[in-house]
Design a protein around this motif. Structure first.
Motif, PDB file in Angstrom:
ATOM      1  N   GLY A 176      11.024   9.043  -8.873  1.00  0.00           N
ATOM      2  CA  GLY A 176       9.680   8.495  -8.718  1.00  0.00           C
ATOM      3  C   GLY A 176       9.094   8.614  -7.337  1.00  0.00           C
ATOM      4  N   ALA A 183       6.700  -1.196  -9.269  1.00  0.00           N
ATOM      5  CA  ALA A 183       5.354  -0.817  -8.826  1.00  0.00           C
ATOM      6  C   ALA A 183       5.078   0.618  -9.249  1.00  0.00           C
ATOM      7  N   PRO A 184       4.612   0.826 -10.465  1.00  0.00           N
ATOM      8  CA  PRO A 184       4.453   2.189 -11.016  1.00  0.00           C
ATOM      9  C   PRO A 184       3.502   3.071 -10.209  1.00  0.00           C
ATOM     10  N   ASP A 185       2.516   2.470  -9.517  1.00  0.00           N
ATOM     11  CA  ASP A 185       1.517   3.284  -8.821  1.00  0.00           C
ATOM     12  C   ASP A 185       1.703   3.310  -7.307  1.00  0.00           C
ATOM     13  N   LEU A 186       2.784   2.749  -6.815  1.00  0.00           N
ATOM     14  CA  LEU A 186       2.994   2.661  -5.371  1.00  0.00           C
ATOM     15  C   LEU A 186       3.346   4.035  -4.783  1.00  0.00           C
ATOM     16  N   PRO A 187       2.663   4.479  -3.726  1.00  0.00           N
ATOM     17  CA  PRO A 187       3.070   5.723  -3.053  1.00  0.00           C
ATOM     18  C   PRO A 187       4.408   5.508  -2.334  1.00  0.00           C
ATOM     19  N   SER A 213       0.824  -1.210   0.000  1.00  0.00           N
ATOM     20  CA  SER A 213       0.000   0.000   0.000  1.00  0.00           C
ATOM     21  C   SER A 213       0.856   1.257   0.000  1.00  0.00           C
ATOM     22  N   ASN A 257       6.960  10.045  -4.406  1.00  0.00           N
ATOM     23  CA  ASN A 257       5.798  10.925  -4.289  1.00  0.00           C
ATOM     24  C   ASN A 257       6.015  11.999  -3.232  1.00  0.00           C
ATOM     25  N   ARG A 286       9.980   1.962  -8.084  1.00  0.00           N
ATOM     26  CA  ARG A 286       9.075   2.587  -9.051  1.00  0.00           C
ATOM     27  C   ARG A 286       8.960   1.760 -10.323  1.00  0.00           C
ATOM     28  N   GLY A 333      -4.021  16.000 -10.126  1.00  0.00           N
ATOM     29  CA  GLY A 333      -2.612  16.338 -10.017  1.00  0.00           C
ATOM     30  C   GLY A 333      -2.345  17.778  -9.648  1.00  0.00           C
TER      31      GLY A 333
END
Length: 332
Positions: free
Chosen positions: A236, A214-218, A191, A238, A211, A305
């Motif tokens: 990458g 897992a391209p969408d991992l916070p 998560s 966040n 990154r 965004g």
């Protein structure tokens, strides 16, 4: 607690050697006493007790086979077998059973547990690095209600993992910059990820690796040099946190108002009078202004965004997909 675990500090060959030597030492004690007190033994086959007979009698006694061809006949020999040889064979069997458990059953069990753990890992938080920042992050995650077995700590240092293990987290002794390491902790199903490796170059490399997998991992990362903050963002991350900058912010704020730093610490921590909270907009809030939310005081809205402050016109009508940053009171 299930663990992805580290190796023991004691080499396998050394631990096994100590156990074998201990077992041989105990058997040697029994053999020596039987030899010096061989007059208390009787050989029912030829009446003579030789060295071979003593070795044979000691081994069948220790192994509890007891054919009865050689027997103790004096009270001293019988007492020795009762109060010394019997505990010896008990300890020898415990040593061998413990060795079998440690070097066979336990390893099979741990491998099975690791496979089960890896299969079930989902929605967990990965903490790469368990130094000062990583330790505080784990403590704060637990304070915020995150279960310890839903936190996976990766660190190559044994002492760091021991501290993490004491906190009840899942641990993995490995290099978090490697694909295989992050795949082992199911980074694609996590998560969130916190990177606090202690070195900016290592932290940025971990972010790059995570990154890609897992391209969408916070991903949140601790960066100590201001010059590297942009690199971490490009890699990458966040969220990029500079402890020195945050400390400077608190110190500077305290010079212009005695209560500014106190309030900021309340917002940053969990147990202050107030705390920051992020959440998605709910259905009954759509179309309403940010100031009308009932859960707290709305400060900011993230939409597509772009961030909008409470004073901007864009937050006068909340839209589906918005994420709200609010200040909420701490309920004791």
């Amino acid at each position: 607690m299930p663990l992805l675990r580290k190796r023991s500090r004691t080499p396998v060959w050394l631990a096994l050697s100590w156990r074998v030597l201990l077992a041989l030492g105990l058997i040697g004690i029994a053999l020596a006493v039987h030899w010096f007190d061989r007059g208390g033994l009787r050989d029912n086959s030829d009446g003579q007790v030789s060295l071979i007979d003593v070795i044979y009698f000691t081994m069948i006694t220790v192994t509890t086979v007891g054919y009865g061809d050689i027997v103790p006949v004096t009270d001293r020999a019988r007492l020795f077998d009762t109060f010394v040889v019997t505990p010896v064979w008990l300890f020898v069997w415990l040593i061998f059973l413990g060795t079998a458990y440690d070097f066979l059953f336990k390893r099979v069990w741990e491998k099975w547990r690791m496979r089960v753990l890896q299969r079930d890992l989902s929605g967990h938080v990965i903490v790469a690095g368990h130094g000062a920042s990583g330790t505080e992050a784990v403590v704060e995650l637990k304070r915020r209600g995150r279960s310890a077995d839903a936190i996976v700590v990766i660190d190559p240092q044994v002492d760091a993992l021991e501290r993490a293990e004491c906190e009840g987290t899942v641990v993995l002794a490995a290099d978090a910059t490697r694909n295989a390491t992050l795949e082992a902790v199911r980074v694609a199903r996590a998560s969130a990820m916190i990177v606090a490796a202690g070195r900016d170059d290592t932290s940025i490399l971990i972010v790059l690796t995570a990154r890609r997998l897992a391209p969408d991992l916070p991903i949140s990362v601790v960066i100590r040099s201001e010059d590297n903050e942009a690199l971490a963002t490009q890699a990458g991350a966040n969220t990029v946190i500079n402890p020195a900058s945050f400390a400077g912010l608190l110190l500077a704020g305290s010079t212009t108002g005695p209560h500014l730093a106190d309030y900021m610490m309340d917002l940053a921590g969990l147990h202050g009078a107030v705390s920051l909270h992020e959440r998605p907009v709910v259905a009954n809030e759509i179309g309403k202004p940010l100031s009308a939310i009932a859960t707290g005081m709305g400060l900011r809205v993230y939409r597509g965004g772009t961030r909008y402050g409470f004073w901007q016109s864009e937050v006068q009508a909340l839209e589906p997909g918005d994420r709200i940053i609010e200040v909420v009171p701490f309920e004791r």
